[in-house]
Design an enzyme around this catalytic site. Sequence first.
Site, PDB file in Angstrom:
ATOM      1  N   GLY A 247       0.764  -1.244   0.000  1.00  0.00           N
ATOM      2  CA  GLY A 247       0.000   0.000   0.000  1.00  0.00           C
ATOM      3  C   GLY A 247       0.788   1.284   0.000  1.00  0.00           C
ATOM      4  CD  GLU A 281       0.765  -9.346   1.557  1.00  0.00           C
ATOM      5  OE1 GLU A 281      -0.105  -8.615   1.046  1.00  0.00           O
ATOM      6  OE2 GLU A 281       0.493 -10.438   2.077  1.00  0.00           O
ATOM      7  N   PRO A 282       4.990  -5.084  -0.168  1.00  0.00           N
ATOM      8  CG  PRO A 282       7.166  -4.216  -0.008  1.00  0.00           C
ATOM      9  CD  PRO A 282       6.268  -5.312   0.525  1.00  0.00           C
ATOM     10  N   GLY A 283       4.484  -3.571  -3.362  1.00  0.00           N
ATOM     11  CA  GLY A 283       4.634  -3.773  -4.806  1.00  0.00           C
ATOM     12  C   GLY A 283       5.082  -2.474  -5.449  1.00  0.00           C
ATOM     13  CE1 TYR A 325      -7.501   1.511 -10.628  1.00  0.00           C
ATOM     14  CE2 TYR A 325      -5.363   1.829 -11.659  1.00  0.00           C
ATOM     15  CZ  TYR A 325      -6.313   0.994 -11.118  1.00  0.00           C
ATOM     16  OH  TYR A 325      -6.068  -0.348 -11.058  1.00  0.00           O
ATOM     17  CB  CYS A 351     -11.782   2.733 -31.030  1.00  0.00           C
ATOM     18  SG  CYS A 351     -11.841   0.987 -30.641  1.00  0.00           S
ATOM     19  CD  GLU A 352     -13.042   1.706 -25.162  1.00  0.00           C
ATOM     20  OE1 GLU A 352     -13.758   2.345 -24.372  1.00  0.00           O
ATOM     21  OE2 GLU A 352     -13.369   0.613 -25.667  1.00  0.00           O
ATOM     22  CE1 TYR A 380      -0.510  -3.682  -8.759  1.00  0.00           C
ATOM     23  CE2 TYR A 380       0.445  -1.654  -7.912  1.00  0.00           C
ATOM     24  CZ  TYR A 380       0.013  -2.941  -7.707  1.00  0.00           C
ATOM     25  OH  TYR A 380       0.108  -3.501  -6.460  1.00  0.00           O
TER      26      TYR A 380
HETATM   27  N1  LLP Z   1      -0.993  -7.175  -0.915  1.00  0.00           N
HETATM   28  C1  LLP Z   1      -2.269  -7.303  -1.348  1.00  0.00           C
HETATM   29  C2  LLP Z   1      -3.148  -8.280  -0.691  1.00  0.00           C
HETATM   30  C3  LLP Z   1      -2.727  -6.517  -2.419  1.00  0.00           C
HETATM   31  O1  LLP Z   1      -3.979  -6.641  -2.845  1.00  0.00           O
HETATM   32  C4  LLP Z   1      -1.847  -5.587  -3.027  1.00  0.00           C
HETATM   33  C5  LLP Z   1      -2.284  -4.764  -4.151  1.00  0.00           C
HETATM   34  C6  LLP Z   1      -0.518  -5.504  -2.544  1.00  0.00           C
HETATM   35  C7  LLP Z   1      -0.139  -6.305  -1.474  1.00  0.00           C
HETATM   36  C8  LLP Z   1       0.480  -4.568  -3.120  1.00  0.00           C
HETATM   37  O2  LLP Z   1       0.104  -3.251  -2.935  1.00  0.00           O
HETATM   38  P1  LLP Z   1       1.076  -2.027  -3.298  1.00  0.00           P
HETATM   39  O3  LLP Z   1       2.226  -2.063  -2.331  1.00  0.00           O
HETATM   40  O4  LLP Z   1       1.529  -2.202  -4.690  1.00  0.00           O
HETATM   41  O5  LLP Z   1       0.226  -0.846  -3.126  1.00  0.00           O
HETATM   42  N2  LLP Z   1      -3.773  -1.551 -10.275  1.00  0.00           N
HETATM   43  C9  LLP Z   1      -3.774  -0.557  -9.222  1.00  0.00           C
HETATM   44  C10 LLP Z   1      -3.242  -1.100  -7.915  1.00  0.00           C
HETATM   45  C11 LLP Z   1      -3.962  -2.346  -7.438  1.00  0.00           C
HETATM   46  C12 LLP Z   1      -3.383  -2.897  -6.157  1.00  0.00           C
HETATM   47  C13 LLP Z   1      -3.965  -4.216  -5.850  1.00  0.00           C
HETATM   48  N3  LLP Z   1      -3.458  -4.835  -4.663  1.00  0.00           N
HETATM   49  C14 LLP Z   1      -2.987   0.656  -9.681  1.00  0.00           C
HETATM   50  O6  LLP Z   1      -2.536   0.677 -10.816  1.00  0.00           O
HETATM   51  O7  LLP Z   1      -2.859   1.629  -8.948  1.00  0.00           O
END
Ligand code: LLP
Length: 421
Positions: A247, A281-283, A325, A351-352, A380
């Site tokens: 998050g 769980e950082p992404g 978004y 075409c959107e 993402y």
């Molecule tokens: N853990 C869980 C259970 C999650 O659902 C997510 C993201 C993460 C970890 C990683 O979150 P992060 O650290 O990346 O914020 N497509 C959207 C973001 C969707 C996130 C979904 N879940 C975007 O482009 O902003």
Amino acid sequence: MIPCEKLVYLPFQPTTDGLVCDGVSVHTIAAQVGTPLYIYSAAAIREAYRSIDTAFAAYPHAIHYALKANSTLAIVRLLRAMGSRADANSGGEVEVSFRAGFAASDIVFTGVGKTHDEHQFAISRGVGTINAESAGELDRIAAIARALGREARVALRVNPDIDAKSHPNISTGLKSNKFGVPLQEARQIYRDRLNLQGIRFVGVHIHIGSQITTTEPLRRAAAALVSLALELRDDGVPLEHVDLGGGLGIAYEGRPMITPAEYAAAVLPELRRAGIPVVLEPGRAIVGHAGAVIATVVDRKQYPDGRRFAVLDAGMTELMRPALYGSFHRIVPVLPRAGGRISLDVVGPICESSDVFARERDLTPLEVGDHVALLDTGAYGAVMASNYNRRLLAPEVLVDDGRWEIIRRRQTLDDVLALES
Ligand code: LLP
């Protein structure tokens, strides 16, 4: 206020020779690989991983990189080499984790709506923790594990009804969201299943949303989870970890953003109340700044009211975030032209009408054939691409230590049509 670039490593920088990624000319890569394409910086990924690891150094922690942000094998392998573990959100991501070399015990398997086959696969392979989203899922996991003669290690995801104050489409911690079980029901769900054969509770899980830009919701989520963990300890549940999810937001607009150190400072006092190791769980915070989409201007036009468009060869098929978004991404020319800034709508070829990257953005002049970069698209971006309009998935390039290589080739129409009769 400290400028964002002082706090995070930003790999794409303008120079007198045009835009570079870690010193490598973006124009050179684009000329050889063609556009649209994704370019990533290995240095930026390593740096971002390290900053989170360092921020939590004083507390027992494990970083499980959320593959959903970017699961290209070379990127996942790079993170494994850094010592990261994996957060997989589907059977496919669990499989990719294995192929990238993770041990089963390094993987947490999260996600709403896991299927019977996905559970069976994860349990039979001995995945480290399955984060269950409901009491029913726990029972199904237990039944599958018993049938396999195994014991699944599980955590329950709780929904604390906390507003992450992010975009509604990526907020997950409100009671109106489909995620997790209400916090107040969690204790009873654990109690009722403490001796259920087939599962062993090893953790508690929370994830309230993505692109969170203030610490308070994250602190409150940690506080709620730790309070639950303390209650469960009283009930005799031997928890090995509390999982705070991901998050952490990034500065898409270059404004100051909460840093990993500030995040850690907000949640560590809560974590210390229980002293149980934390899983993160950082992404986005790991790969977001590391990537850019490189596109070519394929058309220019101006309406009688003065509105000007630059049409790119990349669109929502390559980068869906703006259409989905309304998200902001900085757009920079790869080789800027001289001249004052003009107001441009930068759009894709799909075409959107939502296929728009920017409205009335002040940019230096763009001509047909020019390359532009859409920044901070490492997370993402490529993972959310599609074949809509029969477009082909873009190639991905990784820049590492002055060299670059194609880590995913461009899809061909034959690749796509191979699935069809
Ligand atoms: N853990 C869980 C259970 C999650 O659902 C997510 C993201 C993460 C970890 C990683 O979150 P992060 O650290 O990346 O914020 N497509 C959207 C973001 C969707 C996130 C979904 N879940 C975007 O482009 O902003």
